[in-house]
Design a protein around this motif. Structure first.
Motif, PDB file in Angstrom:
ATOM      1  N   UNK A   1      56.700  60.009   9.551  1.00 38.57           N
ATOM      2  CA  UNK A   1      56.922  59.669  10.672  1.00 38.57           C
ATOM      3  C   UNK A   1      57.268  58.174  11.015  1.00 38.57           C
ATOM      4  N   UNK A   2      58.202  57.953  11.551  1.00 34.47           N
ATOM      5  CA  UNK A   2      58.500  56.385  12.104  1.00 34.47           C
ATOM      6  C   UNK A   2      58.379  56.115  13.596  1.00 34.47           C
ATOM      7  N   UNK A   3      58.068  54.814  13.573  1.00 31.40           N
ATOM      8  CA  UNK A   3      57.842  54.187  15.238  1.00 31.40           C
ATOM      9  C   UNK A   3      58.842  53.109  14.983  1.00 31.40           C
ATOM     10  N   UNK A   4      59.870  53.296  15.754  1.00 29.57           N
ATOM     11  CA  UNK A   4      60.974  52.162  15.906  1.00 29.57           C
ATOM     12  C   UNK A   4      60.867  51.525  17.198  1.00 29.57           C
TER      13      UNK A   4
ATOM     14  N   UNK B   1      53.421  39.912   5.160  1.00 28.19           N
ATOM     15  CA  UNK B   1      52.451  39.929   4.233  1.00 28.19           C
ATOM     16  C   UNK B   1      51.012  39.918   4.794  1.00 28.19           C
ATOM     17  N   UNK B   2      51.072  39.239   6.184  1.00 34.61           N
ATOM     18  CA  UNK B   2      49.609  39.049   6.723  1.00 34.61           C
ATOM     19  C   UNK B   2      49.191  40.164   7.700  1.00 34.61           C
ATOM     20  N   UNK B   3      50.078  40.881   8.369  1.00 35.88           N
ATOM     21  CA  UNK B   3      49.800  41.786   9.476  1.00 35.88           C
ATOM     22  C   UNK B   3      48.712  43.073   9.079  1.00 35.88           C
TER      23      UNK B   3
ATOM     24  N   UNK C   1      51.603  53.342   4.634  1.00 33.65           N
ATOM     25  CA  UNK C   1      52.169  52.797   5.879  1.00 33.65           C
ATOM     26  C   UNK C   1      52.805  51.603   5.790  1.00 33.65           C
ATOM     27  N   UNK C   2      54.215  51.494   5.720  1.00 32.59           N
ATOM     28  CA  UNK C   2      55.004  50.435   5.527  1.00 32.59           C
ATOM     29  C   UNK C   2      55.756  49.858   6.752  1.00 32.59           C
ATOM     30  N   UNK C   3      56.131  48.509   6.590  1.00 32.54           N
ATOM     31  CA  UNK C   3      56.891  48.197   7.793  1.00 32.54           C
ATOM     32  C   UNK C   3      58.192  47.610   7.394  1.00 32.54           C
ATOM     33  N   UNK C   4      59.098  47.631   8.272  1.00 34.64           N
ATOM     34  CA  UNK C   4      60.465  46.921   7.724  1.00 34.64           C
ATOM     35  C   UNK C   4      60.860  46.385   9.294  1.00 34.64           C
TER      36      UNK C   4
ATOM     37  N   UNK D   1      57.747  50.958  11.663  1.00 35.46           N
ATOM     38  CA  UNK D   1      56.553  51.411  10.823  1.00 35.46           C
ATOM     39  C   UNK D   1      56.719  52.884  10.377  1.00 35.46           C
ATOM     40  N   UNK D   2      56.741  52.966   9.030  1.00 29.68           N
ATOM     41  CA  UNK D   2      56.946  54.135   8.560  1.00 29.68           C
ATOM     42  C   UNK D   2      55.818  54.764   7.717  1.00 29.68           C
ATOM     43  N   UNK D   3      55.205  56.029   8.278  1.00 21.32           N
ATOM     44  CA  UNK D   3      54.321  56.661   7.795  1.00 21.32           C
ATOM     45  C   UNK D   3      54.715  57.799   6.665  1.00 21.32           C
TER      46      UNK D   3
END
Length: 449
Positions: A385-388, A400-402, A432-435, A444-446
């Motif tokens: 699931x992605x939140x764009x 690296x801090x979020x 959970x990763x972010x680009x 944000x990709x789950x």
């Protein structure tokens, strides 16, 4: 020239056989018995010499290819012969032999070079076939497993029974973590498999890496970040408490002695009351901060069930609609329509609400702010699931801090939303990763295993 000489000789012999056969035919018709006997013997001799002539060339070529197949490059054909065609043929075969020998030597040098690289590699490398026979295992792998020589994956059972089960059930493109415990130490191994085809046979290449040091470094780095954030938050709360407490004490103590009540005025009492209220407020904030930390540590185990993907996103769509203004668009999309997730619906819903809320806040000041929530299956059959959003994005120095607990760039909030969301995904066996590309797109990709 060699081929012409060869052809001329063959044609001459064929013509001679034809003339002999014609003479044999006339002898039969005219009953020339002496000629018939001579022609028969002569014809047989011509056929024999023609076969021998052709076979001599075939034998040379056959010997040549047999030698090449056996990697025997010592075979040499005489170049000083009376027959010109054979002389040219022998020279050509010798030249081809030299060329193949040179290529073979170059391949051997490259093979030795690559073998040496694999032997000196800092990661373990193993290839084995579908029957479990190990074709190659470099010294690093044998050192990691403390076992040598490795000939079959069944030998891994002597290292650790569970490790053997991991290799036995390994599938192409799989990644696994395994903790190997022996009498010396505990080793955290990262395993990755890749399929290979060699001589028409299916092989599996497995790369094994000891990531214990990397994990220690990452853990230390995470603790440093967390302590830095905790120190910042606690100091921001404690500093005004200490300062106000010191000011109040000065109202009631002078040169080490308590000030009598009759010397206190109304202003001092009012300031004391205000100071105590501020101390109470700061203390409450500190309590909320500690409670947030406790909530991060006490995430319950997911109560999983099969949840319809379309229904999940439609629920999020309804919940997010109340937060939208006229300038922001929020939409959801699920493909395929029958997509299902094995998740704790309440926990994942809270994660999606948190990510959706952050995305809406990031595009709130934009004219054409858009937030899209997409569910699907990627090329590796992993559900996601992605939140764009098309907001300002996340600066590279903050990426690296979020996910560090209590880190936030907003004026409100505790800063544990993303770290709590990541913790929930880890407990689901996912991630959970972010680009982010500033001023273009943030995703944000789950992912769910």
């Amino acid at each position: 020239m060699a081929s012409k000489n060869f052809y001329f000789k063959v044609i001459f012999r064929v013509l001679l056989i034809a003339l002999t056969a014609l003479a044999l035919a006339f002898s039969i018709v005219w009953k020339w018995y002496f000629t018939l006997a001579f022609s028969t013997i002569f014809l047989g001799a011509q056929v024999f010499h023609l076969i021998k002539f052709i076979n001599s060339t075939n034998r040379k070529i056959a010997y040549f290819f047999d030698a090449i197949r056996n990697e025997d490059f010592t075979l040499r054909f005489p170049e000083r012969v009376s027959i010109e065609s054979f002389k040219e043929l022998n020279k050509s075969l010798n030249r081809v032999n030299d060329l193949i020998q040179e290529v073979h030597l170059q391949l051997q040098i490259k093979e030795q070079y690559y073998q040496e690289i694999l032997k000196q590699a800092s990661i373990g490398i193993m290839t084995f076939n579908d029957k479990g026979h190990i074709l190659f295992a470099n010294p690093t792998l044998e050192k990691l497993l403390n076992y040598t020589p490795l000939n079959h994956i069944k030998q891994l059972a002597q290292v650790d029974e569970k490790l053997y089960e991991v290799f036995k059930s390994f599938k192409p493109f799989e990644r696994k973590l395994f903790q190997l415990t022996n009498e010396r130490e505990q080793i955290q191994l990262a395993l990755k498999s890749t399929p290979l085809m060699l001589d028409g046979k299916s092989l599996l290449l497995v790369v094994v890496q000891d990531i214990h040091k990397e994990l220690d470094e990452k853990e230390t780095e995470s603790w440093v970040r967390l302590i830095r954030v905790l120190t910042h938050e606690i100091m921001n709360t404690i500093t005004p408490i200490a300062s106000i407490s010191d000011s109040i004490i000065k109202y009631y103590r002078n040169n080490g002695e308590i000030v009598p009540l009759e010397k206190l005025d109304e202003t001092q009492i009012k300031n004391t009351l205000k100071g105590l209220e501020v101390i109470k407020e700061q203390g409450g904030d500190l309590m909320d901060f500690v409670q947030s930390y406790r909530s991060l540590l006490n995430v319950p185990e997911p109560n999983r069930a099969i949840i319809d993907g379309v229904g999940l996103l439609e629920k999020i769509d309804v919940l997010m609609s109340a937060r939208l203004d006229d300038k922001t668009k929020f939409s959801v999309h699920c493909s395929p329509k029958n997509l299902e997730f094995f998740i704790d619906e309440k926990q994942i819903t809270q994660v999606l609400i948190n990510l959706g809320k952050n995305a809406i806040q990031s595009v709130k000041e934009m004219e054409n702010g858009k937030v899209l929530m997409v569910a699907g299956i990627d090329e590796n059959d992993i559900k996601y699931i992605e939140v764009r959003d098309n907001g300002p994005g996340i600066p590279s120095d903050l990426m690296d801090e979020i996910f560090v607990p209590f880190f936030t760039t907003k004026n409100e909030g505790t800063g544990i939303g993303l770290s709590l969301s990541k913790r929930v995904m880890q407990m689901h066996g996912g991630n959970l990763k972010v680009h982010s590309v500033p001023n273009r797109e943030t995703v944000f990709r789950l992912t769910f295993n």
